[in-house]
Scaffold this motif. Structure first.
Motif, short mmCIF file in Angstrom:
data_model
loop_
_atom_site.label_atom_id
_atom_site.label_comp_id
_atom_site.label_asym_id
_atom_site.label_seq_id
_atom_site.Cartn_x
_atom_site.Cartn_y
_atom_site.Cartn_z
N UNK A 1 56.82 81.83 71.70
CA UNK A 1 56.08 83.01 72.09
C UNK A 1 55.89 83.94 70.90
N UNK A 2 56.96 84.16 70.16
CA UNK A 2 56.88 85.08 69.02
C UNK A 2 55.91 84.56 67.96
N UNK A 3 55.82 83.24 67.81
CA UNK A 3 54.92 82.65 66.82
C UNK A 3 53.50 82.48 67.33
N UNK A 4 53.32 82.68 68.64
CA UNK A 4 52.00 82.52 69.23
C UNK A 4 51.68 81.09 69.64
N UNK A 5 52.63 80.17 69.52
CA UNK A 5 52.38 78.77 69.91
C UNK A 5 52.25 78.61 71.41
N UNK A 6 52.91 79.46 72.17
CA UNK A 6 52.73 79.52 73.62
C UNK A 6 52.54 80.98 73.99
N UNK A 74 55.00 90.85 63.14
CA UNK A 74 54.42 92.11 63.63
C UNK A 74 55.49 93.09 64.09
N UNK A 75 56.76 92.67 64.06
CA UNK A 75 57.85 93.52 64.52
C UNK A 75 58.08 93.47 66.02
N UNK A 76 57.41 92.54 66.69
CA UNK A 76 57.63 92.37 68.13
C UNK A 76 58.90 91.55 68.31
N UNK A 77 59.72 91.97 69.26
CA UNK A 77 60.98 91.28 69.52
C UNK A 77 60.89 90.64 70.89
N UNK A 78 61.14 89.33 70.93
CA UNK A 78 61.02 88.53 72.15
C UNK A 78 62.41 88.11 72.63
N UNK A 79 62.59 88.18 73.93
CA UNK A 79 63.86 87.81 74.57
C UNK A 79 63.57 86.76 75.63
N UNK A 80 64.39 85.72 75.66
CA UNK A 80 64.34 84.74 76.73
C UNK A 80 65.76 84.54 77.24
#
Length: 87
Positions: A1-6, A74-80
């Protein structure tokens, strides 16, 4: 998600669960992302606690959990957060 692959969301959930290598009889997932928060983990968890669906996962009949966190350029932080009921 963070890389934009999904896309941000639950696409790929089954693959993420399978990647744990743990035999399970039930699974759930919470995802979140934010940017610019002084405490991004607290922001994510507070959002989950305010959401009935996410809270259901947190309170669910699971005996294992794991959280992955990553930030992108971009400084976006993703949590799963994955929840499992192991066999």
């Amino acid at each position: 998600m963070a890389s934009g692959k999904v896309a941000f969301g639950h696409d790929g959930f089954s693959a993420r669960v399978k990647a744990t290598g743990i035999a399970y009889s039930g699974a759930a997932e919470n995802v979140a992302y934010n940017q610019g928060s002084k405490d991004p983990a607290t922001t994510a968890v507070q959002g989950w606690l305010k959401s009935s669906g996410h809270l259901t996962n947190i309170k669910g009949n699971y005996n294992l959990t794991g959280i992955g966190v990553v930030s992108n350029s971009k400084g976006q932080i993703y949590f799963t957060q994955i929840f499992l009921r192991s066999r």
